[in-house]
Design a protein around this motif. Structure first.
Motif, PDB file in Angstrom:
ATOM      1  N   ARG A 101      48.610  68.588   1.889  1.00 40.87           N
ATOM      2  CA  ARG A 101      49.191  69.654   1.081  1.00 40.87           C
ATOM      3  C   ARG A 101      48.203  70.097  -0.003  1.00 40.87           C
ATOM      4  NH1 ARG A 101      54.599  66.960  -0.988  1.00 40.87           N
ATOM      5  NH2 ARG A 101      53.193  65.142  -0.988  1.00 40.87           N
ATOM      6  N   ALA A 102      48.354  71.319  -0.470  1.00 40.12           N
ATOM      7  CA  ALA A 102      47.436  71.848  -1.471  1.00 40.12           C
ATOM      8  C   ALA A 102      47.536  71.030  -2.756  1.00 40.12           C
ATOM      9  CB  ALA A 102      47.759  73.307  -1.745  1.00 40.12           C
ATOM     10  N   PRO A 103      46.418  70.860  -3.476  1.00 38.51           N
ATOM     11  CA  PRO A 103      46.449  70.079  -4.716  1.00 38.51           C
ATOM     12  C   PRO A 103      47.480  70.570  -5.728  1.00 38.51           C
ATOM     13  CG  PRO A 103      44.191  70.491  -4.064  1.00 38.51           C
ATOM     14  CD  PRO A 103      45.050  71.299  -3.145  1.00 38.51           C
ATOM     15  N   SER A 104      47.707  71.886  -5.772  1.00 36.99           N
ATOM     16  CA  SER A 104      48.693  72.431  -6.717  1.00 36.99           C
ATOM     17  C   SER A 104      50.122  72.195  -6.262  1.00 36.99           C
ATOM     18  CB  SER A 104      48.460  73.932  -6.901  1.00 36.99           C
ATOM     19  OG  SER A 104      48.583  74.615  -5.653  1.00 36.99           O
ATOM     20  N   ALA A 127      44.315  62.096   0.076  1.00 43.26           N
ATOM     21  CA  ALA A 127      44.618  63.520  -0.046  1.00 43.26           C
ATOM     22  C   ALA A 127      43.408  64.314   0.424  1.00 43.26           C
ATOM     23  CB  ALA A 127      44.958  63.867  -1.490  1.00 43.26           C
ATOM     24  N   ILE A 128      43.635  65.251   1.322  1.00 41.80           N
ATOM     25  CA  ILE A 128      42.555  66.076   1.868  1.00 41.80           C
ATOM     26  C   ILE A 128      42.799  67.522   1.470  1.00 41.80           C
ATOM     27  CG2 ILE A 128      41.528  66.957   3.998  1.00 41.80           C
ATOM     28  CD1 ILE A 128      42.243  64.318   5.331  1.00 41.80           C
ATOM     29  N   SER A 129      41.795  68.141   0.876  1.00 48.13           N
ATOM     30  CA  SER A 129      41.918  69.549   0.501  1.00 48.13           C
ATOM     31  C   SER A 129      40.560  70.223   0.669  1.00 48.13           C
ATOM     32  CB  SER A 129      42.417  69.691  -0.939  1.00 48.13           C
ATOM     33  OG  SER A 129      41.521  69.076  -1.843  1.00 48.13           O
ATOM     34  N   TRP A 130      40.563  71.535   0.532  1.00 45.85           N
ATOM     35  CA  TRP A 130      39.329  72.281   0.740  1.00 45.85           C
ATOM     36  C   TRP A 130      38.281  71.963  -0.326  1.00 45.85           C
ATOM     37  CZ3 TRP A 130      38.002  74.647   5.031  1.00 45.85           C
ATOM     38  CH2 TRP A 130      38.977  75.162   5.888  1.00 45.85           C
ATOM     39  N   PHE A 131      38.718  71.906  -1.607  1.00 42.57           N
ATOM     40  CA  PHE A 131      37.756  71.788  -2.704  1.00 42.57           C
ATOM     41  C   PHE A 131      38.066  70.643  -3.656  1.00 42.57           C
ATOM     42  CE2 PHE A 131      37.604  76.328  -1.480  1.00 42.57           C
ATOM     43  CZ  PHE A 131      36.256  76.445  -1.206  1.00 42.57           C
ATOM     44  N   GLY A 132      38.914  69.710  -3.274  1.00 43.87           N
ATOM     45  CA  GLY A 132      39.262  68.626  -4.173  1.00 43.87           C
ATOM     46  C   GLY A 132      40.331  69.038  -5.164  1.00 43.87           C
ATOM     47  N   GLU A 133      40.677  68.119  -6.040  1.00 44.73           N
ATOM     48  CA  GLU A 133      41.812  68.331  -6.939  1.00 44.73           C
ATOM     49  C   GLU A 133      41.415  68.891  -8.302  1.00 44.73           C
ATOM     50  OE1 GLU A 133      44.806  64.936  -5.184  1.00 44.73           O
ATOM     51  OE2 GLU A 133      43.485  64.375  -6.849  1.00 44.73           O
ATOM     52  N   HIS A 134      40.125  69.021  -8.557  1.00 46.04           N
ATOM     53  CA  HIS A 134      39.662  69.494  -9.859  1.00 46.04           C
ATOM     54  C   HIS A 134      38.556  70.527  -9.638  1.00 46.04           C
ATOM     55  CE1 HIS A 134      41.897  66.106 -11.503  1.00 46.04           C
ATOM     56  NE2 HIS A 134      41.253  65.321 -10.670  1.00 46.04           N
ATOM     57  N   SER A 201      37.220  66.175  -0.689  1.00 49.73           N
ATOM     58  CA  SER A 201      36.888  67.599  -0.703  1.00 49.73           C
ATOM     59  C   SER A 201      36.131  67.963   0.568  1.00 49.73           C
ATOM     60  CB  SER A 201      36.023  67.923  -1.930  1.00 49.73           C
ATOM     61  OG  SER A 201      35.352  69.160  -1.780  1.00 49.73           O
ATOM     62  N   ALA A 202      36.701  68.870   1.370  1.00 46.69           N
ATOM     63  CA  ALA A 202      36.008  69.338   2.575  1.00 46.69           C
ATOM     64  C   ALA A 202      34.713  70.062   2.201  1.00 46.69           C
ATOM     65  CB  ALA A 202      36.928  70.257   3.372  1.00 46.69           C
ATOM     66  N   TYR A 752      34.390  62.340  -2.279  1.00 41.26           N
ATOM     67  CA  TYR A 752      35.757  61.915  -2.594  1.00 41.26           C
ATOM     68  C   TYR A 752      35.799  61.314  -3.986  1.00 41.26           C
ATOM     69  CZ  TYR A 752      33.460  57.764  -0.628  1.00 41.26           C
ATOM     70  OH  TYR A 752      32.561  56.769  -0.345  1.00 41.26           O
ATOM     71  N   ARG A 753      37.011  61.245  -4.531  1.00 40.70           N
ATOM     72  CA  ARG A 753      37.253  60.609  -5.815  1.00 40.70           C
ATOM     73  C   ARG A 753      38.339  59.552  -5.604  1.00 40.70           C
ATOM     74  NH1 ARG A 753      33.636  63.581  -5.682  1.00 40.70           N
ATOM     75  NH2 ARG A 753      33.121  65.344  -7.039  1.00 40.70           N
ATOM     76  N   GLU A 754      38.196  58.411  -6.279  1.00 47.66           N
ATOM     77  CA  GLU A 754      39.198  57.361  -6.128  1.00 47.66           C
ATOM     78  C   GLU A 754      40.262  57.495  -7.207  1.00 47.66           C
ATOM     79  OE1 GLU A 754      39.835  52.546  -5.676  1.00 47.66           O
ATOM     80  OE2 GLU A 754      37.803  53.362  -5.676  1.00 47.66           O
ATOM     81  N   GLY A 755      41.507  57.231  -6.818  1.00 45.82           N
ATOM     82  CA  GLY A 755      42.615  57.321  -7.753  1.00 45.82           C
ATOM     83  C   GLY A 755      42.797  58.741  -8.241  1.00 45.82           C
ATOM     84  N   SER A 756      42.884  58.900  -9.553  1.00 43.46           N
ATOM     85  CA  SER A 756      43.009  60.229 -10.144  1.00 43.46           C
ATOM     86  C   SER A 756      41.727  60.638 -10.860  1.00 43.46           C
ATOM     87  CB  SER A 756      44.185  60.262 -11.124  1.00 43.46           C
ATOM     88  OG  SER A 756      44.012  59.263 -12.123  1.00 43.46           O
TER      89      SER A 756
END
Length: 814
Positions: A101-104, A127-134, A201-202, A752-756
């Motif tokens: 699902r999208a990060p937002s 969590a897999i997204s196009w550009f990561g969560e930040h 992040s893809a 990738y990033r671990e946790g938050s």
């Protein structure tokens, strides 16, 4: 199927997208129970072409079916509390959730990761997204082509005048899916010590393709130009050339290969012609050289030239179309293709290339229809992890030791993935033959100025490793390697298939030393079959995979993507194979040989076209920068010199938004263009209108304006641009470091990033100088005393400077 390394895992998938599906396929085809949670009506991707007749009037996507073999499917509406409660109950039995699902969307949903981690601390989450969560792009609308443009892997491809070439969809799924799989499986390998969450992040995963050119550009201060179709910075001749029957892929780089190519042509005297005697001269005089060799190539078929090239150790390949690819006996004998079934439909598709000889993946299999299963009817499952890992816990592969015999790009990038996750990587070179990524030209300053310590590429591929030197042609050097193998968990090489067996160090010999050893070999065409001796570069692998035959426009030659794709894709494929081998080792106490064919590692990239050929008996025409579903779709010129933006319209709403941004109310009001079908009929006219607007605006401004309107758009970045990309700077992708011989420079991070965490793992160890850790490794691991080490140094079995024994050519290892 017995002995599958992931058979004790239960995995849930939420969301949609081929990256999610490919990551899940790696789990399901290696034995995990993967449960796909689909929305009412099923995943929208079930309706994407190529479609197959699955019986009872059902038309299903063949590509979607391949991505979802051996999975279960349940239906749940994640906007309904009752369905979410059932999903929560399911997740309580799962080891892993993969969420696309999208990060937002996730934090505002009824099923947030924060809640899950509190309620179910033993659940691993990726969590897999196009550009990561930040970062600036985290909520961007995107497609494969938009993401690739921003990753620096589009702008250099194609004719000098443009436009840059957009590849077919499906390739990001493989790179990003593997990149997500590696840390995810590492966390499950270590799950007894706590469950981990990763955000992948893809976009950053795709930088593993362009980072070679980024390093080259940072080293010399500029990016090589876009020259022409099938012409790029690898010397000449490099590309695809017509023959009497079929297309021949050629990659000539080293002096030895040029000499062999002249022999192949029957013109040995050509080798010493001044205008052709080195790569730069051949590039500058390519037209004259082409006029000499192209008529000769027309005397034989591509297959005949290829077979002659094997004897001459030349990197050649037949460039097959999809029909030819499916018929090639080499792939059939190695089991590279197998049946996918959904309903009554059955067709061939690539098998996962991680060929664990002791626990092979399922050869594709059956895919479910949407809702074939129900949550209540699923069997019981108990997960192992009971707590979350904390930032103070060791990295998941801490304690594993890998002996790294690889050189160049593909193999070192595989072990880099393991080092990034905490494994102890001991890279073995020799003073006589250092890693050829330290430089291939031993003339001039190579020895006196230690140029081999100053090459950017080597620094990128060999972070988080220790480095030693051993002369393996000396019995004592080989004996010390055997002692290292005896205490290691894995060994990996990417030499040509015959190199280590000639030294008595094939997989069987290594297992006599250490039965629990995971042994990974990754020559171009694997260790078996008549092509096992083929020499190759990354370009050769791309040619042999058939990918050029589906890239570009009808009428163009088979079009290459101007990056050595075989290297980064082979690297992440080998890293995934290592992790699978470690899981099998942990479960059984036994090692095994993993026979990875670097060419087969590229076959998933052509899976949609292979499936279309197998299911329908034909492959659709090449459509250039257009798209089978999105219209308009393309790469358009912007204000400035050689500036481009990629734009994709996925829906009628996005079309109206594009028209508004371009101030073209007339197009928005045109009823003939209101639907994708109508726009397809007028695509030429629409593209002219888009170019009229884009040529008046800078690409980054066009991108931001379109993104604000909800239209997928991305600037076509150069590799050099990536070092200053504002999103990548914000997410800490580039880590500034300084090192002896190199001075200050930038190194890329994990995707990738671990946790938050907002930032990636810090790089804990810079790439080793030649033999930097000789004393440390020989003393602490093998127990050698100072006198023994001094003797090894005196006899040049070890050392910390390169030795000019003889002129050498770069090994054609991948």
């Amino acid at each position: 199927m017995p002995n599958l390394p992931l058979s004790d895992l239960r995995v849930a998938e939420i969301g949609s997208g081929d990256t999610l599906d490919y990551c899940g396929k790696l789990f399901s085809d290696f034995g995990a129970e993967v449960i796909k949670i689909e929305p009412p009506g099923g995943d929208p991707a079930r309706h994407y072409p190529p479609l197959v007749d699955a019986g009872n009037g059902r038309r299903e996507s063949g590509y979607f079916a391949w991505l979802n073999t051996n999975k279960r499917s349940v239906i749940a509406d994640l906007d309904k509390s009752d369905d979410v409660a059932r999903v929560r109950a399911l997740l309580a039995t799962c080891d892993l959730l993969i969420d696309a699902r999208a990060p937002s969307e996730i934090p505002n949903s009824l099923l947030t990761h924060d809640d899950l981690r509190k309620e179910q601390p033993g659940l691993a989450i990726t969590a897999i997204s196009w550009f990561g969560e930040h970062g600036l792009y985290s909520n961007y609308q995107t497609t494969d082509s938009v993401c690739r443009s921003l990753s620096g892997s589009v702008k250099l491809v194609g004719a000098q005048e443009g436009p840059p070439v957009l590849p077919r969809d499906g390739q990001i799924a493989v790179m990003a899916g593997l990149t997500a799989f590696i840390p995810t499986l590492a966390s499950l390998y270590d799950r007894a010590n706590g469950a981990r969450r990763f955000a992948v992040s893809a976009h950053e995963a795709m930088l593993q393709i362009s980072e070679f050119d980024t390093g080259l550009a940072l080293e010399v201060g500029f990016t090589r130009p876009r020259m022409a179709i099938n012409r790029f910075g690898r010397g000449y001749p490099v590309g695809n050339f017509p023959t009497k029957d079929g297309w021949l892929g050629i990659t000539v780089v080293t002096p030895a290969q040029w000499a062999a190519f002249c022999v192949l042509l029957g013109l040995p005297e050509l080798e010493t012609e001044p205008q052709f005697n080195d790569g730069l001269a051949r590039t500058n005089n390519s037209k004259a050289l082409f006029d000499i060799f192209q008529p000769i190539l027309m005397h034989k078929s591509a297959q005949e030239w290829f077979e002659m090239g094997i004897e001459l150790r030349l990197p050649l390949a037949v460039v097959p179309d999809m029909e030819t690819l499916l018929k090639q006996q080499y792939y059939r004998d190695r089991g590279a293709f197998a049946k996918v079934e959904i309903g009554t439909a059955s067709f061939d598709a690539p098998v996962l290339p991680q060929t664990l000889t002791g626990s092979r993946p399922k050869p594709n299999g059956r895919a479910p229809f949407a809702g074939d299963d129900t949550i209540d009817a699923l069997p019981a499952h108990q997960r192992v992890a009971t707590r979350q890992a904390t930032p103070d816990d060791p990295q998941p592969l801490k304690g594993l030791r890998i002996i790294d015999l690889t050189m160049g790009w593909a193999g070192p990038s595989a072990t880099r993935q393991m080092g990034d996750l905490g494994a102890d990587i001991i890279k073995v070179e020799s003073c006589q033959y250092p890693d050829w990524f330290r430089g291939t030209d031993p003339r001039g300053p190579y020895f006196p100025e230690r140029t081999y310590e100053k090459i950017y590429w080597f620094q990128q591929m060999n972070r988080n490793k220790r480095g030693i030197t051993l002369d393996l042609t000396n019995p004592r050097g080989k004996e010390l390697l055997k002692q290292l193998i005896a205490g290691a968990d894995a060994v990996i090489d990417n030499y040509a298939a015959d190199v280590l067996p000639r030294m008595g160090l094939d997989a069987a010999a290594m297992h006599k030393i250490n039965p629990r050893l995971v042994v990974v070999t990754m020559p171009a065409f694997g260790m078996t079959g008549p092509w096992s001796g083929v020499r190759a570069y990354g370009s050769t692998l791309e040619q042999a995979s058939g990918l050029p035959s589906v890239t570009g426009r009808e009428g163009d030659p088979p079009t290459m993507l101007h990056a050595a794709l075989g290297d980064p894709f082979g690297g992440v494929s080998a890293a995934a194979a290592l992790m699978l081998g470690f899981m099998h080792q942990k479960n059984t106490g036994l090692g095994q040989h993993i026979d990875l064919s670097a060419t087969e590692a590229l076959l998933p990239l052509v899976a949609p076209s292979v499936i279309e050929q197998s299911a329908t008996g034909k492959s659709g025409p090449r459509i250039g920068n257009r798209h089978p579903r999105f219209v308009p779709n393309g790469c358009f010129p912007c204000l400035g010199e050689d500036q481009w933006i990629t734009i994709a319209v996925r829906s009628d709403d996005e079309w109206r938004a594009l028209c508004k941004v371009m101030h073209r109310a007339d197009l928005a009001d045109d009823a003939a263009l209101a639907t994708a079908e109508g726009r397809r009929a007028e695509e030429d006219r629409i593209e002219v209108a888009i170019r009229h607007w884009t040529t008046t605006v800078r690409p980054d401004l066009a991108m931001v304006t379109l993104q604000d309107a909800g239209v997928p758009a991305g600037t076509a970045r150069l590799p050099l641009d990536l070092a200053g990309d504002p999103h990548l700077l914000a997410v800490g992708h580039w880590q500034p470091v300084t090192k002896v011989f190199m001075g200050p420079h930038l190194l890329p991070s994990v995707a990738y990033r671990e946790g938050s965490a907002k930032l990636p793992y810090p790089i804990t160890r810079l790439a080793p100088t030649l033999g930097q850790h000789n004393d440390e490794v020989l003393r602490d691991i093998l127990g050698l005393g100072a006198a023994d080490i001094d003797q090894l140094r005196a006899t040049e079995i070890i050392g910390d400077t390169a030795i000019s024994k003889k002129a050498k050519a770069a090994p054609t290892t991948k």
